[in-house]
Design a protein around this motif. Structure first.
Motif, PDB file in Angstrom:
ATOM      1  N   GLY A  43      17.079  49.266  -5.847  1.00 18.92           N
ATOM      2  CA  GLY A  43      17.826  50.286  -6.562  1.00 18.92           C
ATOM      3  C   GLY A  43      17.719  50.071  -8.056  1.00 18.92           C
ATOM      4  N   LEU A  87      13.883  53.937 -16.101  1.00 15.95           N
ATOM      5  CA  LEU A  87      14.501  55.254 -15.923  1.00 15.95           C
ATOM      6  C   LEU A  87      15.531  55.494 -17.015  1.00 15.95           C
ATOM      7  N   GLY A 100      15.665  61.154 -15.625  1.00 17.71           N
ATOM      8  CA  GLY A 100      14.288  61.511 -15.897  1.00 17.71           C
ATOM      9  C   GLY A 100      13.391  60.970 -14.806  1.00 17.71           C
ATOM     10  N   PRO A 101      12.103  61.302 -14.850  1.00 15.87           N
ATOM     11  CA  PRO A 101      11.178  60.878 -13.797  1.00 15.87           C
ATOM     12  C   PRO A 101      10.758  59.418 -13.904  1.00 15.87           C
TER      13      PRO A 101
ATOM     14  N   TYR B  33      28.610  57.951  -6.372  1.00 12.48           N
ATOM     15  CA  TYR B  33      27.529  58.934  -6.456  1.00 12.48           C
ATOM     16  C   TYR B  33      26.520  58.703  -5.329  1.00 12.48           C
ATOM     17  N   TYR B  35      22.500  59.732  -4.514  1.00 12.66           N
ATOM     18  CA  TYR B  35      21.251  60.263  -5.040  1.00 12.66           C
ATOM     19  C   TYR B  35      20.178  60.144  -3.963  1.00 12.66           C
ATOM     20  N   GLN B  37      15.866  59.745  -3.722  1.00 10.82           N
ATOM     21  CA  GLN B  37      14.693  59.451  -4.528  1.00 10.82           C
ATOM     22  C   GLN B  37      13.434  59.498  -3.670  1.00 10.82           C
ATOM     23  N   GLN B  41       9.317  59.551  -8.128  1.00 12.02           N
ATOM     24  CA  GLN B  41      10.245  60.463  -8.812  1.00 12.02           C
ATOM     25  C   GLN B  41      11.496  59.714  -9.244  1.00 12.02           C
ATOM     26  N   GLY B  42      12.217  60.316 -10.191  1.00  8.99           N
ATOM     27  CA  GLY B  42      13.515  59.777 -10.542  1.00  8.99           C
ATOM     28  C   GLY B  42      14.550  60.168  -9.508  1.00  8.99           C
ATOM     29  N   PRO B  43      15.690  59.484  -9.471  1.00  5.71           N
ATOM     30  CA  PRO B  43      16.749  59.848  -8.525  1.00  5.71           C
ATOM     31  C   PRO B  43      17.231  61.273  -8.750  1.00  5.71           C
ATOM     32  N   PHE B  45      20.275  63.959  -7.981  1.00  7.84           N
ATOM     33  CA  PHE B  45      21.704  63.985  -7.670  1.00  7.84           C
ATOM     34  C   PHE B  45      22.009  64.769  -6.392  1.00  7.84           C
ATOM     35  N   LEU B  91      20.130  56.673  -2.378  1.00 10.19           N
ATOM     36  CA  LEU B  91      20.771  55.681  -3.235  1.00 10.19           C
ATOM     37  C   LEU B  91      22.239  56.027  -3.431  1.00 10.19           C
ATOM     38  N   PHE B 104      23.973  50.644  -8.923  1.00  9.75           N
ATOM     39  CA  PHE B 104      23.340  51.152  -7.714  1.00  9.75           C
ATOM     40  C   PHE B 104      23.233  50.099  -6.618  1.00  9.75           C
ATOM     41  N   GLN B 106      20.912  49.024  -3.059  1.00  6.15           N
ATOM     42  CA  GLN B 106      19.478  48.871  -2.824  1.00  6.15           C
ATOM     43  C   GLN B 106      18.860  50.082  -2.144  1.00  6.15           C
ATOM     44  N   ARG B 109      16.268  53.566   3.126  1.00  5.93           N
ATOM     45  CA  ARG B 109      15.009  54.315   3.291  1.00  5.93           C
ATOM     46  C   ARG B 109      15.078  55.067   4.608  1.00  5.93           C
TER      47      ARG B 109
END
Lengths: 109, 113
Positions: A43, A87, A100-101, B33, B35, B37, B41-43, B45, B91, B104, B106, B109
């Motif tokens: 994470g 990130l 962001g990516p 939160y 998320y 992923q 890519q970024g997480p 929401f 996440l 966050f 871990q 998956r």
């Protein structure tokens, strides 16, 4: 719409070769900007929070700076263990974190 | 525990099945939160809780996704009639309050076959 972009998408550096990563954002009502490091299969790990333009934070070889439209993560004399995805996320008033990516950083020995 | 804990770490399920993903936040953190992923890519929401209530669920992709946090601590993300496109790392993060950094777990998956 709130947007966060990061550049470059990927960066390869030689050990000791300093560089900067960019995070640009278009949001209404920025509450804070956050930098995270993410290793494969893990994470995101919190690095820095920046709240206002002109603010700077440092940790070991990393320094984060913030302007009204972007943030930079400066990496000084990087080591192979700095290899990771970095990130950027913005926290907008009344909302959640928008990420962001990421920038994939590889530091070669 | 000292950090955010997510279980299971890996989940493989068949298309059409129901799954539950669990998140145990840092003790005392009021904000939680979820998320999602995808690789490279970024997480993205999904949903945000402040206490027991969902303060923002605008990221849930459709009504197959649902999350609860009945006692303001542990949260469960529930996905009905799973589809192959749901495969991703889910996440969970928690923070002590609005505007503070989120920590966050871990991740779980999820693979839908």
């Amino acid at each position: 719409e709130d947007q966060v972009t990061q550049s470059p998408e990927a960066l390869r550096l030689q050990e000791g070769e300093s560089s900067s990563l960019n995070c640009s954002y278009t949001v209404s009502g920025l509450r804070g900007l956050f930098w995270y490091r993410q290793d494969p299969g893990k994470g995101p790990e919190f690095l820095f929070t920046l709240y206002s333009a002109g603010e700077e934070k440092e940790k070991e070889r990393l320094k984060a700076t913030l302007t009204k439209k972007e943030s930079f993560l400066h990496i000084t004399a990087p080591k192979p263990e700095d290899s990771a995805t970095y990130l950027c996320a913005v926290h907008v008033y009344g909302q959640n974190f928008v990420f962001g990516p990421g920038t994939r950083l590889s530091v070669l020995p | 525990g000292a950090g955010v804990s997510q279980t299971p770490s890996n989940k493989v399920t068949e298309k059409g099945k129901y799954v539950e993903l669990r998140c145990d936040p840092i003790s005392g953190h009021t904000a939680l939160y979820w998320y999602r992923q995808s690789l490279g890519q970024g997480p993205e929401f999904l949903i945000y809780f402040q206490g027991t209530g969902a303060a923002d669920d605008s990221g849930l992709p459709n009504d197959r996704f649902f999350a609860v946090r009945p006692e303001g601590s542990v949260s469960t993300l529930k996905i009905q009639r799973t589809e192959r496109g749901d495969s991703a790392v889910y996440l969970c993060a928690s923070s002590s309050g609005i505007g503070t950094e989120a920590f966050f777990g871990q991740g779980t998956r999820l693979t839908v076959v």
